[in-house]
Design a protein around this motif. Structure first.
Motif, PDB file in Angstrom:
ATOM      1  N   VAL A   1      71.711   9.748  11.638  1.00 60.90           N
ATOM      2  CA  VAL A   1      70.987  10.494  10.604  1.00 60.90           C
ATOM      3  C   VAL A   1      70.700  11.893  11.133  1.00 60.90           C
ATOM      4  N   TRP A   2      70.916  12.897  10.275  1.00 60.23           N
ATOM      5  CA  TRP A   2      70.643  14.291  10.635  1.00 60.23           C
ATOM      6  C   TRP A   2      69.431  14.787   9.837  1.00 60.23           C
ATOM      7  N   ARG A   3      68.376  15.147  10.550  1.00 57.80           N
ATOM      8  CA  ARG A   3      67.190  15.736   9.913  1.00 57.80           C
ATOM      9  C   ARG A   3      67.209  17.235  10.205  1.00 57.80           C
ATOM     10  N   LEU A   4      67.384  17.997   9.163  1.00 55.62           N
ATOM     11  CA  LEU A   4      67.579  19.439   9.318  1.00 55.62           C
ATOM     12  C   LEU A   4      66.389  20.224   8.783  1.00 55.62           C
ATOM     13  N   ASN A   5      66.086  21.314   9.458  1.00 53.72           N
ATOM     14  CA  ASN A   5      65.132  22.301   8.978  1.00 53.72           C
ATOM     15  C   ASN A   5      65.833  23.649   8.985  1.00 53.72           C
ATOM     16  N   ILE A   6      66.100  24.176   7.787  1.00 52.73           N
ATOM     17  CA  ILE A   6      66.843  25.432   7.635  1.00 52.73           C
ATOM     18  C   ILE A   6      65.968  26.429   6.893  1.00 52.73           C
ATOM     19  N   ARG A   7      65.937  27.669   7.398  1.00 54.09           N
ATOM     20  CA  ARG A   7      65.201  28.731   6.711  1.00 54.09           C
ATOM     21  C   ARG A   7      66.179  29.581   5.911  1.00 54.09           C
TER      22      ARG A   7
ATOM     23  N   ALA B   1      76.096  31.284   4.489  1.00 55.68           N
ATOM     24  CA  ALA B   1      75.919  32.408   5.413  1.00 55.68           C
ATOM     25  C   ALA B   1      74.515  32.972   5.237  1.00 55.68           C
ATOM     26  N   GLY B   2      73.837  33.210   6.358  1.00 55.56           N
ATOM     27  CA  GLY B   2      72.469  33.707   6.305  1.00 55.56           C
ATOM     28  C   GLY B   2      71.433  32.629   6.522  1.00 55.56           C
ATOM     29  N   ASP B   3      71.854  31.353   6.483  1.00 54.62           N
ATOM     30  CA  ASP B   3      70.927  30.253   6.769  1.00 54.62           C
ATOM     31  C   ASP B   3      70.563  30.266   8.255  1.00 54.62           C
ATOM     32  N   VAL B   4      69.284  30.211   8.550  1.00 50.88           N
ATOM     33  CA  VAL B   4      68.812  30.164   9.940  1.00 50.88           C
ATOM     34  C   VAL B   4      68.502  28.716  10.291  1.00 50.88           C
ATOM     35  N   VAL B   5      69.151  28.197  11.336  1.00 50.69           N
ATOM     36  CA  VAL B   5      68.973  26.807  11.746  1.00 50.69           C
ATOM     37  C   VAL B   5      67.744  26.728  12.640  1.00 50.69           C
ATOM     38  N   ALA B   6      66.664  26.157  12.108  1.00 54.09           N
ATOM     39  CA  ALA B   6      65.408  26.102  12.856  1.00 54.09           C
ATOM     40  C   ALA B   6      65.309  24.859  13.728  1.00 54.09           C
ATOM     41  N   GLU B   7      65.612  23.692  13.146  1.00 52.62           N
ATOM     42  CA  GLU B   7      65.487  22.438  13.891  1.00 52.62           C
ATOM     43  C   GLU B   7      66.572  21.464  13.476  1.00 52.62           C
ATOM     44  N   ILE B   8      67.006  20.637  14.428  1.00 53.05           N
ATOM     45  CA  ILE B   8      67.903  19.521  14.155  1.00 53.05           C
ATOM     46  C   ILE B   8      67.313  18.293  14.835  1.00 53.05           C
ATOM     47  N   ASN B   9      66.999  17.299  14.026  1.00 52.77           N
ATOM     48  CA  ASN B   9      66.401  16.058  14.539  1.00 52.77           C
ATOM     49  C   ASN B   9      65.201  16.331  15.436  1.00 52.77           C
ATOM     50  N   GLY B  10      64.363  17.261  15.000  1.00 48.63           N
ATOM     51  CA  GLY B  10      63.121  17.562  15.696  1.00 48.63           C
ATOM     52  C   GLY B  10      63.254  18.512  16.859  1.00 48.63           C
TER      53      GLY B  10
END
Length: 469
Positions: free
Chosen positions: A451-457, A423-432
């Motif tokens: 394949v899942w490429r994730l960018n989480i703040r 909880a509190g994770d901000v989902v910035a990008e998924i697979n670009g």
């Protein structure tokens, strides 16, 4: 002139015999007429407060995974294969704070998923079922409602914890080790303890009244029988009381109870619209402070209360309504407990000049509809609930970002929970692809991927990871 010992003794006796009889009467000890003349007792205080202190019994079903809990087995034997359930019981204390049976306890006492059964046992041996009105992990407080509110229950009044002083006498009432209601006495050892590490709001009353396991959620009362705090933790190497206990001040309790009675899913906290951080010795020295006290304004949200009141990044806040703040935890407590109506005065230091700034007290706005969505399926966010960010959602989750998509919660044993999504994770990008709305996130994960490429703040940091589909 010198007298012999015999003569001196005769003179003393003569003087004593000449004194009035009343003098002797005053010197003679007299048996007390009442019990109160013999014993200093806390009994009147206990009679006032103890009936409102209850036992909180919690029973919940807990799932356990075995070695057979694997998607391969589930495919052949059905969903849930390899899982078992067992009953888990816990015991704590609580305090009735209204005549219709509203109870305050610690959040960790009633922590659990849906289906948790809660029972309240009063000091007079009556038992009732209870339901949760509000749970707040950030303050570690929960508000319950006794079912049977048509009855009138004993309750305690809330005191103003800001009136406490170190050295004041207090009583701790609870159910340690499940042995039954117990009262211990002590004094206020310290106030405004902010580095305890129990909850988001680090601001506690410290007492040497004995507090042991099972006391959690119980009452800390003053000599008028008023609630000054909710006992929540101890500092101990053995697990038993060592004279260092901590209680959540009644001013925070009042805020949480009022929020519960107003309805809604969370505590109504005032919105500052600024990011506050610790004041370092280097910064304190640079601005001419002779001690490291106060907090630094790191950033200000455009259009927020702080910005509209003229607060700027780099300002140092020294006090809230005249109460000095030593660090960010103290500021957060002082500001939050002011509620969401009226205004608050801040003492601000800017370029060596001290000034007072008035800020309106208001809840954070939901500028973007949160559009809550439950993410399902075989993807990294399966079992997560997500929301569109806004100042209101950011305040509820205690994060600084106010745009994008945030994880609100994750289900137990879900894919998201196992992967460490929080909880509190901000989902910035998924697979670009940049994630801007919950609808967009749901659409992307619904397509599936090898394949899942994730960018989480998280906490201001960017976390990039790759997960097999």
């Amino acid at each position: 002139m010198h007298y012999s010992a015999a003569v001196r003794t005769s003179l003393v006796l003569a003087v004593l015999l000449a004194l009035p009889a009343a003098v002797f009467a005053q010197a003679v000890k007299k048996a007390p007429d009442t019990r109160e003349q013999v014993v200093f007792s806390y009994a009147p205080v206990v009679k006032t407060a103890a009936p409102a202190v209850v036992n909180v019994y919690v029973r919940q079903r807990v799932r356990r995974d075995s070695a057979f809990n694997n998607p391969i087995f589930e495919e052949f034997f059905g969903h849930g294969f390899g899982r078992s359930e067992r009953a888990q019981n816990s015991l704590g204390s609580g305090v009735i704070v209204t005549p219709n049976g509203v109870v305050v306890t610690n959040n960790h006492v009633v922590q659990g998923d849906a289906g948790t059964e809660i029972k309240i046992a009063l000091a007079d041996a009556r038992e009732f079922d209870a339901k949760v009105l509000l749970k707040d992990e950030r303050t570690d407080l929960a508000v319950l409602q006794i079912k049977g509110s048509e009855l009138e229950f004993p309750y305690v009044n809330l005191a103003d914890a800001d009136q406490l002083e170190v050295g004041d006498m207090v009583l701790a009432i609870g159910n340690p080790f499940g042995v039954g209601q117990t009262v211990t006495s002590g004094i206020v050892s310290a106030l405004a303890r902010t580095r305890v590490g129990i909850s988001d709001y680090q601001f506690f009353i410290q007492t040497d009244a004995a507090i042991n396991p099972g006391n959690s959620g119980g009452a800390l009362v003053d000599m008028q029988g008023r609630l000054v705090g909710i006992n929540t933790a101890i500092f101990s190497k053995s697990g038993g009381s060592q004279g260092i206990g901590f209680a959540i001040p009644s001013n925070m309790v009042r805020l949480v109870v009022e929020s519960a009675l107003q309805g809604g899913s969370g505590v109504r906290r005032p919105w500052l619209g600024a990011n506050i951080t610790e004041l370092t010795p280097q910064i304190a020295d640079a601005v001419g402070l002779d001690r490291t006290t106060g907090v630094l304004v790191a950033s200000v949200t455009e259009g927020g209360p702080a910005a509209n009141a003229g607060i700027r990044p780099g300002d140092i806040v020294l006090a809230v309504d005249g109460k000095s703040v030593s660090d960010a935890n103290a500021f957060q407590y002082r500001f939050t407990t002011k509620g969401t109506s009226g205004e608050v005065s801040l003492d601000v230091l800017r370029t060596g000049t001290r000034r007072k700034v008035s800020i309106p007290l208001m809840v954070a706005p939901e500028t973007t509809p949160r559009d809550l969505r439950d993410i399902n399926g075989n993807n990294p966010f399966g079992g997560a609930k997500v929301a569109n960010l806004s100042p209101a959602v950011a305040e509820e989750l205690s994060i600084n970002e106010t745009s994008g998509v945030v994880v609100v919660e994750t289900e137990a044993y879900s894919v998201a929970r196992r992967l460490g999504i929080k909880a509190g994770d901000v989902v910035a990008e998924i697979n670009g692809e940049k994630i801007e709305t919950t609808r967009g996130l749901e659409k992307i994960v619904g397509k599936g991927a090898r394949v899942w490429r994730l960018n989480i703040r998280r906490g201001g940091q960017s976390i990039r990871t790759v997960i097999a589909g």
